[in-house]
Design a protein around this motif. Structure first.
Motif, PDB file in Angstrom:
ATOM      1  N   LEU A 100       0.829  -1.203   0.000  1.00 31.76           N
ATOM      2  CA  LEU A 100       0.000   0.000   0.000  1.00 31.76           C
ATOM      3  C   LEU A 100       0.867   1.258   0.000  1.00 31.76           C
ATOM      4  O   LEU A 100       0.514   2.264  -0.633  1.00 31.76           O
ATOM      5  N   SER A 101       2.002   1.198   0.694  1.00 27.96           N
ATOM      6  CA  SER A 101       2.937   2.318   0.654  1.00 27.96           C
ATOM      7  C   SER A 101       3.479   2.516  -0.759  1.00 27.96           C
ATOM      8  O   SER A 101       3.638   3.650  -1.230  1.00 27.96           O
ATOM      9  N   PHE A 102       3.745   1.411  -1.434  1.00 30.94           N
ATOM     10  CA  PHE A 102       4.220   1.453  -2.821  1.00 30.94           C
ATOM     11  C   PHE A 102       3.201   2.160  -3.713  1.00 30.94           C
ATOM     12  O   PHE A 102       3.550   3.024  -4.529  1.00 30.94           O
ATOM     13  N   VAL A 103       1.918   1.796  -3.544  1.00 28.77           N
ATOM     14  CA  VAL A 103       0.853   2.422  -4.329  1.00 28.77           C
ATOM     15  C   VAL A 103       0.756   3.910  -4.007  1.00 28.77           C
ATOM     16  O   VAL A 103       0.636   4.761  -4.900  1.00 28.77           O
ATOM     17  N   SER A 104       0.808   4.234  -2.719  1.00 31.18           N
ATOM     18  CA  SER A 104       0.703   5.628  -2.290  1.00 31.18           C
ATOM     19  C   SER A 104       1.812   6.482  -2.891  1.00 31.18           C
ATOM     20  O   SER A 104       1.567   7.588  -3.391  1.00 31.18           O
ATOM     21  N   MET A 105       3.036   5.966  -2.857  1.00 34.69           N
ATOM     22  CA  MET A 105       4.152   6.725  -3.392  1.00 34.69           C
ATOM     23  C   MET A 105       4.072   6.852  -4.918  1.00 34.69           C
ATOM     24  O   MET A 105       4.463   7.863  -5.486  1.00 34.69           O
ATOM     25  N   SER A 106       3.534   5.844  -5.585  1.00 37.94           N
ATOM     26  CA  SER A 106       3.368   5.920  -7.040  1.00 37.94           C
ATOM     27  C   SER A 106       2.412   7.044  -7.405  1.00 37.94           C
ATOM     28  O   SER A 106       2.675   7.835  -8.329  1.00 37.94           O
ATOM     29  N   ILE A 107       1.310   7.133  -6.689  1.00 38.90           N
ATOM     30  CA  ILE A 107       0.337   8.194  -6.950  1.00 38.90           C
ATOM     31  C   ILE A 107       0.938   9.555  -6.614  1.00 38.90           C
ATOM     32  O   ILE A 107       0.702  10.547  -7.321  1.00 38.90           O
ATOM     33  N   ARG A 108       1.724   9.618  -5.576  1.00 36.16           N
ATOM     34  CA  ARG A 108       2.361  10.877  -5.180  1.00 36.16           C
ATOM     35  C   ARG A 108       3.341  11.351  -6.269  1.00 36.16           C
ATOM     36  O   ARG A 108       3.432  12.548  -6.555  1.00 36.16           O
ATOM     37  N   ILE A 109       4.070  10.424  -6.861  1.00 40.41           N
ATOM     38  CA  ILE A 109       4.992  10.774  -7.946  1.00 40.41           C
ATOM     39  C   ILE A 109       4.221  11.328  -9.142  1.00 40.41           C
ATOM     40  O   ILE A 109       4.612  12.331  -9.749  1.00 40.41           O
ATOM     41  N   VAL A 110       3.107  10.673  -9.473  1.00 38.81           N
ATOM     42  CA  VAL A 110       2.281  11.146 -10.585  1.00 38.81           C
ATOM     43  C   VAL A 110       1.733  12.537 -10.291  1.00 38.81           C
ATOM     44  O   VAL A 110       1.733  13.423 -11.162  1.00 38.81           O
ATOM     45  N   ALA A 111       1.274  12.757  -9.053  1.00 38.13           N
ATOM     46  CA  ALA A 111       0.744  14.072  -8.677  1.00 38.13           C
ATOM     47  C   ALA A 111       1.818  15.144  -8.766  1.00 38.13           C
ATOM     48  O   ALA A 111       1.557  16.275  -9.197  1.00 38.13           O
ATOM     49  N   ALA A 112       3.042  14.800  -8.383  1.00 35.18           N
ATOM     50  CA  ALA A 112       4.136  15.771  -8.463  1.00 35.18           C
ATOM     51  C   ALA A 112       4.443  16.127  -9.912  1.00 35.18           C
ATOM     52  O   ALA A 112       4.691  17.297 -10.246  1.00 35.18           O
ATOM     53  N   GLY A 113       4.404  15.154 -10.795  1.00 37.93           N
ATOM     54  CA  GLY A 113       4.704  15.413 -12.197  1.00 37.93           C
ATOM     55  C   GLY A 113       3.638  16.239 -12.893  1.00 37.93           C
ATOM     56  O   GLY A 113       3.936  16.985 -13.828  1.00 37.93           O
ATOM     57  N   ALA A 114       2.383  16.097 -12.427  1.00 39.48           N
ATOM     58  CA  ALA A 114       1.281  16.796 -13.087  1.00 39.48           C
ATOM     59  C   ALA A 114       0.785  17.991 -12.292  1.00 39.48           C
ATOM     60  O   ALA A 114      -0.245  18.573 -12.638  1.00 39.48           O
ATOM     61  N   ALA A 116       1.546  21.072 -12.038  1.00 42.01           N
ATOM     62  CA  ALA A 116       1.379  22.356 -12.720  1.00 42.01           C
ATOM     63  C   ALA A 116       0.127  22.378 -13.592  1.00 42.01           C
ATOM     64  O   ALA A 116      -0.429  23.457 -13.857  1.00 42.01           O
ATOM     65  N   GLU A 117      -0.325  21.200 -14.044  1.00 43.80           N
ATOM     66  CA  GLU A 117      -1.506  21.142 -14.915  1.00 43.80           C
ATOM     67  C   GLU A 117      -2.798  20.890 -14.139  1.00 43.80           C
ATOM     68  O   GLU A 117      -3.883  21.223 -14.607  1.00 43.80           O
ATOM     69  N   LEU A 118      -2.701  20.297 -12.956  1.00 39.82           N
ATOM     70  CA  LEU A 118      -3.887  19.994 -12.152  1.00 39.82           C
ATOM     71  C   LEU A 118      -4.335  21.222 -11.378  1.00 39.82           C
ATOM     72  O   LEU A 118      -3.562  22.162 -11.160  1.00 39.82           O
ATOM     73  N   SER A 119      -5.568  21.199 -10.929  1.00 38.26           N
ATOM     74  CA  SER A 119      -6.039  22.260 -10.052  1.00 38.26           C
ATOM     75  C   SER A 119      -5.387  22.118  -8.683  1.00 38.26           C
ATOM     76  O   SER A 119      -4.939  21.022  -8.302  1.00 38.26           O
ATOM     77  N   ALA A 120      -5.330  23.204  -7.937  1.00 42.29           N
ATOM     78  CA  ALA A 120      -4.695  23.173  -6.615  1.00 42.29           C
ATOM     79  C   ALA A 120      -5.406  22.205  -5.679  1.00 42.29           C
ATOM     80  O   ALA A 120      -4.766  21.480  -4.903  1.00 42.29           O
ATOM     81  N   SER A 121      -6.722  22.161  -5.741  1.00 44.61           N
ATOM     82  CA  SER A 121      -7.477  21.256  -4.865  1.00 44.61           C
ATOM     83  C   SER A 121      -7.219  19.797  -5.221  1.00 44.61           C
ATOM     84  O   SER A 121      -7.148  18.933  -4.349  1.00 44.61           O
ATOM     85  N   ALA A 122      -7.054  19.509  -6.525  1.00 44.68           N
ATOM     86  CA  ALA A 122      -6.774  18.143  -6.948  1.00 44.68           C
ATOM     87  C   ALA A 122      -5.390  17.700  -6.482  1.00 44.68           C
ATOM     88  O   ALA A 122      -5.204  16.558  -6.044  1.00 44.68           O
TER      89      ALA A 122
END
Length: 226
Positions: A100-114, A116-122
């Motif tokens: 589950l930590s692996f999944v969490s960190m994967s999503i966090r990496i994706v959020a960091a990469g995107a 600038a394009e995502l909304s602040a709340s997202a």
């Protein structure tokens, strides 16, 4: 690999896991707190994108190490009177939390990469809140694995009994930490810090004691069949 070497490499893996996880936690500055605006959180993800990716990579590396640690500890727990079942409970719980930590960190990496394009709340919801809620709710699984460990070690003394009491403390603190999902503000909220730092610290103390103890596991526990 003989049993003594498995024990020692398991202890080394546990220590390496703690070192790498600590390095991963320290690689970024303190994230914005519960009172920070969504824009501040977004700016944090944009500014520290490279570090957040490195942090996720380090946590993924640490996951492999904690699984090896769990394999070695389960081998010792199997020598307990009820170790066949409770040892599996420890192993499955530890692996589940690592996954589950692996999944969490994967999503966090994706959020960091995107970010600038995502909304602040997202960015806040996906990159921060999701990871913290997942970590908090993992407290139930950590508690189950800790209870399984303690119920093998405290009665039979396969490893020092004080490590079993460390597991009991870790289980208690982790279950208490899950209540943070009901708190929306302050230091006990998901983003407040205490609800995540204290369970992580208690679990780390348990893993540290167990890793060190794996070097001195009794010889007779090593002759039990898997």
């Amino acid at each position: 690999m003989n049993d003594r070497r498995l024990n020692r490499t398991g202890g080394i893996a546990g220590l390496a896991y703690l070192v790498i996880a600590s390095a991963a936690a320290a690689i970024t500055s303190k994230p914005p707190g519960p009172h920070a605006s969504n824009q501040s959180v977004q700016h944090f993800f944009i500014e520290y994108q490279g570090r957040l990716v490195a942090q996720g990579w380090l946590y993924a590396l640490a996951t492999g190490l904690v699984i090896w640690f769990a394999v070695a500890v389960r081998r010792v727990l199997y020598a307990a009177s009820s170790g066949r079942h409770l040892g599996d409970l420890f192993f499955v719980g530890t692996v589940a939390v690592g996954a589950l930590s692996f999944v969490s960190m994967s999503i966090r990496i994706v959020a960091a990469g995107a970010a600038a394009e995502l909304s602040a709340s997202a960015v806040r919801a996906v990159g921060t809140d999701f990871s913290l809620v997942l970590l908090a709710l993992c407290g139930f699984i950590v508690a189950l694995s800790a209870i399984g460990y303690a119920c093998c070690v405290i009665p039979d003394g396969l490893l020092p009994r004080w490590t079993g009491w460390l597991a009991i403390v870790a289980a208690t603190v982790n279950v208490a930490g899950t209540a943070s999902v009901f708190v929306t503000d302050g230091p006990l909220s998901i983003e407040g810090g205490f609800a995540t730092v204290l369970p992580v610290a208690a679990t780390a103390a348990w893993y540290l004691g167990t890793s060190i103890s794996m070097f001195t596991a009794r010889d007779e526990t090593l002759s039990q069949p898997l």
